[in-house]
Design a protein around this motif. Sequence first.
Motif, short mmCIF file in Angstrom:
data_model
loop_
_atom_site.label_atom_id
_atom_site.label_comp_id
_atom_site.label_asym_id
_atom_site.label_seq_id
_atom_site.Cartn_x
_atom_site.Cartn_y
_atom_site.Cartn_z
N SER A 1 0.82 -5.98 10.25
CA SER A 1 0.12 -6.48 11.43
C SER A 1 0.20 -5.47 12.57
N GLY A 2 1.34 -4.79 12.71
CA GLY A 2 1.48 -3.78 13.74
C GLY A 2 0.49 -2.64 13.54
N SER A 3 0.26 -2.26 12.28
CA SER A 3 -0.71 -1.20 11.99
C SER A 3 -2.11 -1.61 12.42
N VAL A 4 -2.44 -2.88 12.19
CA VAL A 4 -3.76 -3.37 12.58
C VAL A 4 -3.90 -3.40 14.10
N TYR A 5 -2.82 -3.75 14.80
CA TYR A 5 -2.88 -3.78 16.26
C TYR A 5 -3.16 -2.38 16.82
N VAL A 6 -2.60 -1.36 16.17
CA VAL A 6 -2.86 0.01 16.61
C VAL A 6 -4.35 0.34 16.47
N ILE A 7 -4.92 -0.01 15.30
CA ILE A 7 -6.35 0.25 15.07
C ILE A 7 -7.20 -0.52 16.08
N ASN A 8 -6.82 -1.78 16.33
CA ASN A 8 -7.56 -2.61 17.27
C ASN A 8 -7.55 -1.99 18.68
N ALA B 1 2.05 -6.56 -2.14
CA ALA B 1 1.45 -5.36 -1.56
C ALA B 1 -0.07 -5.51 -1.49
N ALA B 2 -0.67 -6.10 -2.53
CA ALA B 2 -2.12 -6.30 -2.54
C ALA B 2 -2.54 -7.26 -1.44
N ILE B 3 -1.73 -8.31 -1.22
CA ILE B 3 -2.04 -9.26 -0.14
C ILE B 3 -1.92 -8.58 1.21
N GLY B 4 -0.89 -7.74 1.38
CA GLY B 4 -0.73 -7.00 2.62
C GLY B 4 -1.91 -6.07 2.88
N ILE B 5 -2.37 -5.40 1.84
CA ILE B 5 -3.53 -4.51 1.98
C ILE B 5 -4.78 -5.32 2.31
N ALA B 6 -4.94 -6.48 1.64
CA ALA B 6 -6.09 -7.36 1.91
C ALA B 6 -6.07 -7.82 3.37
N TYR B 7 -4.88 -8.15 3.87
CA TYR B 7 -4.73 -8.55 5.27
C TYR B 7 -5.15 -7.41 6.19
N PHE B 8 -4.68 -6.21 5.87
CA PHE B 8 -4.99 -5.03 6.69
C PHE B 8 -6.50 -4.78 6.72
N ILE B 9 -7.14 -4.87 5.55
CA ILE B 9 -8.59 -4.64 5.48
C ILE B 9 -9.35 -5.72 6.23
N LEU B 10 -8.94 -6.98 6.05
CA LEU B 10 -9.61 -8.09 6.72
C LEU B 10 -9.55 -7.94 8.24
N VAL B 11 -8.37 -7.70 8.77
CA VAL B 11 -8.22 -7.65 10.22
C VAL B 11 -8.82 -6.37 10.80
N THR B 12 -8.83 -5.30 10.01
CA THR B 12 -9.51 -4.08 10.45
C THR B 12 -11.02 -4.34 10.54
N TYR C 1 -12.28 -7.17 11.05
CA TYR C 1 -12.40 -8.03 12.23
C TYR C 1 -12.49 -7.19 13.50
N SER C 2 -11.65 -6.17 13.59
CA SER C 2 -11.63 -5.32 14.79
C SER C 2 -12.96 -4.60 14.99
N PHE C 3 -13.60 -4.19 13.88
CA PHE C 3 -14.85 -3.44 13.97
C PHE C 3 -16.09 -4.33 14.05
N TYR C 4 -16.04 -5.52 13.41
CA TYR C 4 -17.27 -6.30 13.32
C TYR C 4 -17.10 -7.80 13.53
N LEU C 5 -16.21 -8.43 12.76
CA LEU C 5 -16.14 -9.89 12.72
C LEU C 5 -15.76 -10.51 14.06
N LYS C 6 -15.06 -9.78 14.91
CA LYS C 6 -14.70 -10.34 16.20
C LYS C 6 -15.91 -10.54 17.11
N ASN C 7 -17.04 -10.00 16.69
CA ASN C 7 -18.28 -10.16 17.44
C ASN C 7 -19.23 -11.18 16.82
N VAL C 8 -18.75 -11.91 15.80
CA VAL C 8 -19.57 -12.93 15.13
C VAL C 8 -19.01 -14.30 15.48
N VAL C 9 -19.80 -15.10 16.18
CA VAL C 9 -19.34 -16.39 16.67
C VAL C 9 -18.88 -17.28 15.52
N ILE C 10 -17.83 -18.01 15.72
CA ILE C 10 -17.16 -18.92 14.78
C ILE C 10 -16.41 -18.16 13.69
#
Length: 300
Positions: A65-72, A124-135, A137-146
């Motif tokens: 999660s910390g890695s994703v916060y850096v990217i965000n 590890a796969a779940i952690g990578i999936a989390y990283f990809i999902l939230v990344t 989110y940072s680039f696109y999904l955070k701009n999609v309502v709901i």
Amino acid sequence: MENLSAKLRYTNVVNTIKSLIRIMRPKQWTKNLIVFAALLFSDNLFNMELLKLSVSGFFLFCMFSGSVYVINDIVDIEKDRKHPKKCKRPLPSGHISVKQAIGFVIIIFTLTVLASYRFNPLFAAIGIAYFILVTFYSFYLKNVVILDVMTIALGFVLRAVGGTVLIHVKISPWLLLCTILLSMFLALHKRKSELELVANGNKGSRKILEDYTPELINDMLHIVTSSTVMAYSLYTFTGTHSIYMMGTIPFVIYGIFRYQYIAHTKDMGENPELILLNDIPLIVNILLWVVSCVVILYWL
């Protein structure tokens, strides 16, 4: 002069390290405590081997999660400079450079993946999936309502699933349902607080807020809040654990109401981690809920 120069270099290195740690937002690591839910509700809390695994999983997810916060923060650096609170973060304030942040996140993410794989390849796969999902989110999904708040909820679900995978226990549908609803409750309150900032003249807020209205968020919060209480209540009624689990329902109701009170009266809904760390009545309530669950699940 050489001693002074050495001291300045040392001070700069220490300040950079502190800033790199801050950019990973340690105060938000409380969100990763959901990793321990599987340990608690599978009656394995006092299994030392599984407890060690869960503790390791918690810290590894803190790194993910910390890695994703850096990217965000890299993505939002210009917007954060206009935000009344986020402008003080290491990147927008200029304490560290974008180049330093990129190098840091590459190193941390790589080491975290390798360490996670040694514990459990699926974790590890779940952690990578989390990283990809939230990344994403940072680039696109955070701009999609709901979908923005639903993505946040899915991130919490992946944390919970990671906790079950790590200790090899069955994934409870009740755990997933309550996790989804509670995380959406927190995410919607965050959006509500951000809307209030816009109403107060903050021009550097998220673009997605243009698609939300206070009425819409209030309607969604009514649904999610009542659903959260009902889902947890049904779990205590129909779960395989002791019927005395019904006695923990008041703690859940108080916790939700207390959180709403703090978010509304102290303008802290945008930072749920600060509420969880600073509000004494809420902290006491959570501790009482945990103690009650332990007593009921393990001794009654």
